[in-house]
Design a protein around this motif. Structure first.
Motif, PDB file in Angstrom:
ATOM      1  N   PHE A 106       0.803  -1.220  -0.130  1.00 11.73           N
ATOM      2  CA  PHE A 106       0.554   0.130  -0.112  1.00 11.73           C
ATOM      3  C   PHE A 106       1.128   1.156  -0.021  1.00 11.73           C
ATOM      4  CE2 PHE A 106      -3.647   3.270   1.760  1.00 11.73           C
ATOM      5  CZ  PHE A 106      -4.442   2.187   0.835  1.00 11.73           C
ATOM      6  N   VAL A 107       0.747   2.083  -1.026  1.00  9.35           N
ATOM      7  CA  VAL A 107       1.577   3.433  -1.255  1.00  9.35           C
ATOM      8  C   VAL A 107       0.794   4.252  -1.290  1.00  9.35           C
ATOM      9  CG1 VAL A 107       1.707   2.688  -4.225  1.00  9.35           C
ATOM     10  CG2 VAL A 107       4.095   4.211  -2.152  1.00  9.35           C
ATOM     11  N   ASN A 108       1.725   5.747  -1.306  1.00 10.70           N
ATOM     12  CA  ASN A 108       0.836   6.973  -1.525  1.00 10.70           C
ATOM     13  C   ASN A 108       0.841   7.029  -3.283  1.00 10.70           C
ATOM     14  OD1 ASN A 108       1.963   9.696  -2.854  1.00 10.70           O
ATOM     15  ND2 ASN A 108       0.615  10.239  -0.973  1.00 10.70           N
ATOM     16  N   ASP A 109      -0.128   7.525  -3.482  1.00 13.76           N
ATOM     17  CA  ASP A 109      -0.783   7.871  -5.488  1.00 13.76           C
ATOM     18  C   ASP A 109       0.797   7.972  -5.983  1.00 13.76           C
ATOM     19  OD1 ASP A 109      -1.752   9.512  -4.565  1.00 13.76           O
ATOM     20  OD2 ASP A 109      -3.193   9.292  -5.706  1.00 13.76           O
ATOM     21  N   ALA A 110       0.651   9.382  -5.578  1.00  9.31           N
ATOM     22  CA  ALA A 110       1.505  10.525  -6.376  1.00  9.31           C
ATOM     23  C   ALA A 110       2.952   9.705  -6.223  1.00  9.31           C
ATOM     24  CB  ALA A 110       2.259  11.323  -5.721  1.00  9.31           C
ATOM     25  N   ASP A 111       3.439   8.687  -4.775  1.00  5.60           N
ATOM     26  CA  ASP A 111       4.905   8.653  -4.856  1.00  5.60           C
ATOM     27  C   ASP A 111       4.489   7.303  -6.159  1.00  5.60           C
ATOM     28  OD1 ASP A 111       5.671  10.126  -2.964  1.00  5.60           O
ATOM     29  OD2 ASP A 111       5.538   8.773  -1.310  1.00  5.60           O
ATOM     30  N   ALA A 112       3.490   5.691  -6.241  1.00  7.37           N
ATOM     31  CA  ALA A 112       4.185   5.330  -6.665  1.00  7.37           C
ATOM     32  C   ALA A 112       4.149   5.999  -8.321  1.00  7.37           C
ATOM     33  CB  ALA A 112       1.923   4.573  -6.947  1.00  7.37           C
ATOM     34  N   ALA A 113       3.184   6.660  -8.891  1.00  9.34           N
ATOM     35  CA  ALA A 113       3.446   7.375 -10.172  1.00  9.34           C
ATOM     36  C   ALA A 113       4.787   7.855 -10.513  1.00  9.34           C
ATOM     37  CB  ALA A 113       2.481   8.626 -10.498  1.00  9.34           C
ATOM     38  N   GLY A 114       5.708   8.431  -9.451  1.00  8.83           N
ATOM     39  CA  GLY A 114       7.125   9.333  -9.246  1.00  8.83           C
ATOM     40  C   GLY A 114       7.960   7.996  -9.414  1.00  8.83           C
ATOM     41  N   VAL A 115       7.613   6.441  -8.916  1.00  9.34           N
ATOM     42  CA  VAL A 115       8.337   5.306  -9.402  1.00  9.34           C
ATOM     43  C   VAL A 115       8.482   4.839 -10.853  1.00  9.34           C
ATOM     44  CG1 VAL A 115       8.556   2.873  -8.274  1.00  9.34           C
ATOM     45  CG2 VAL A 115       8.270   5.031  -6.854  1.00  9.34           C
ATOM     46  N   ALA A 116       7.590   5.184 -11.561  1.00  8.37           N
ATOM     47  CA  ALA A 116       6.996   4.326 -12.141  1.00  8.37           C
ATOM     48  C   ALA A 116       7.084   5.032 -13.104  1.00  8.37           C
ATOM     49  CB  ALA A 116       5.155   4.463 -12.873  1.00  8.37           C
ATOM     50  N   GLU A 117       7.644   6.727 -13.210  1.00  9.50           N
ATOM     51  CA  GLU A 117       8.441   7.579 -14.380  1.00  9.50           C
ATOM     52  C   GLU A 117      10.391   7.715 -13.961  1.00  9.50           C
ATOM     53  OE1 GLU A 117       7.375   9.500 -16.548  1.00  9.50           O
ATOM     54  OE2 GLU A 117       5.506   8.267 -16.135  1.00  9.50           O
ATOM     55  N   ALA A 118      10.409   7.070 -12.533  1.00  7.87           N
ATOM     56  CA  ALA A 118      11.957   7.341 -12.233  1.00  7.87           C
ATOM     57  C   ALA A 118      12.039   6.175 -12.809  1.00  7.87           C
ATOM     58  CB  ALA A 118      12.183   6.793 -11.117  1.00  7.87           C
ATOM     59  N   ARG A 119      11.541   4.496 -13.387  1.00  8.33           N
ATOM     60  CA  ARG A 119      11.917   3.089 -13.592  1.00  8.33           C
ATOM     61  C   ARG A 119      11.692   3.197 -15.482  1.00  8.33           C
ATOM     62  NH1 ARG A 119      10.422  -1.527  -8.942  1.00  8.33           N
ATOM     63  NH2 ARG A 119      10.743  -0.142  -7.022  1.00  8.33           N
ATOM     64  N   HIS A 120      11.194   3.454 -15.420  1.00 10.66           N
ATOM     65  CA  HIS A 120      10.462   3.932 -17.361  1.00 10.66           C
ATOM     66  C   HIS A 120      10.164   4.244 -17.809  1.00 10.66           C
ATOM     67  CE1 HIS A 120      10.239  -1.073 -15.536  1.00 10.66           C
ATOM     68  NE2 HIS A 120       9.724  -0.191 -14.931  1.00 10.66           N
ATOM     69  N   GLY A 121       9.826   6.127 -16.983  1.00 12.17           N
ATOM     70  CA  GLY A 121       9.176   6.794 -17.615  1.00 12.17           C
ATOM     71  C   GLY A 121      10.382   8.573 -18.265  1.00 12.17           C
ATOM     72  N   ALA A 122       9.558   9.326 -17.868  1.00 14.54           N
ATOM     73  CA  ALA A 122      10.974  10.649 -18.338  1.00 14.54           C
ATOM     74  C   ALA A 122      11.771  11.096 -17.036  1.00 14.54           C
ATOM     75  CB  ALA A 122       8.389  12.024 -18.279  1.00 14.54           C
TER      76      ALA A 122
END
Length: 248
Positions: A106-122
């Motif tokens: 269970f994680v904060n939603d913006a933190d999850a988005a940040g992880v996605a963009e750091a690993r696989h995105g902008a």
């Protein structure tokens, strides 16, 4: 192919999908249901059960990550923006584990988005400080330093002018509520981003949330020292990041 399930709970919608962890891409169609009015814990859990049933993953042993719009510390939600006040001080991770009958992250939603963009995105391979903001019902934020998440920033709740939280004035919901033109809304975003640029001197801004698909309507209107780009995964970032953290 390693896979995991990501669920992204927002103020207006609950979205879910299966994620290819190697490439950070969606391995299924995204499913969505409206967030229940009032967004109480039990009602939100019921809605999550519905999206998992729609995805046909109820009995699956795939890792499951859930992103939620609150400060999340050791599984407990410590705030409640745009959801029921019942979430404040609530043991959300254990509640979902019991209700879904499975282990979850269970994680904060913006933190999850940040992880996605750091690993696989902008934000991938960007040195220094990246600030991701999600513009939606509210304004979420994630701090990433050399790709490492610094969790639970809440830039959307900065006091600003007469507003207790700047998100009441500058989120996508404010643009829709007040029927602002892109230009008028960009003036508000300019004030917000200039302020946090001065406070934190980031190396890159990444802008996520559903409105990021229209980034060309407002990002070129901003005048900042810091480069500012749309999230590559846009409104799927929360799903992909939650699944990625579950896969860890």
């Amino acid at each position: 192919m390693a896979k995991a399930i990501g669920v992204d709970i927002g103020g207006t919608g609950i979205k879910a999908g299966i994620v290819d962890l190697e490439h950070g891409t969606m391995a299924s169609e995204r499913v969505r249901v409206p967030t229940p009015e009032g967004a109480s814990p039990q009602d939100v859990l019921n809605a999550v059960q519905t999206v998992l049933k729609t995805l046909d993953v109820e009995g699956s042993d795939l890792p499951l990550g859930v992103a939620f719009p609150a400060i999340v510390k050791r599984g407990k939600t410590l705030s409640a923006a745009n959801v029921s006040k019942e979430w404040i001080g609530f043991d959300a991770e254990q509640f979902f584990r019991t209700g879904l009958g499975r282990s979850i992250v269970f994680v904060n939603d913006a933190d999850a988005a940040g992880v996605a963009e750091a690993r696989h995105g902008a934000a991938r391979d960007v040195a220094g400080l990246v600030l991701l903001t999600t513009l939606g019902t509210g304004i979420g934020s994630a701090f990433l330093y050399d790709g490492v998440l610094i969790p639970n920033s809440e830039l959307g709740h900065l006091n600003f002018r007469e507003f207790e939280s700047v998100e009441r004035w500058a989120a996508t919901s404010a643009r829709e509520r007040e029927d602002l033109s892109w230009e008028a809304w960009a003036e508000r975003l300019q004030a917000f981003y200039s302020h946090i640029e001065f406070l934190f001197s980031p190396d890159l801004f990444v802008v996520g949330g559903g409105v990021s698909k229209n980034a060309d309507h407002f990002l070129p209107l901003l005048d900042l020292q810091t480069p500012i780009v749309p999230a590559i995964h846009r409104n799927n970032s929360g799903i992909i990041g939650a699944a990625s953290l579950a896969g860890d």
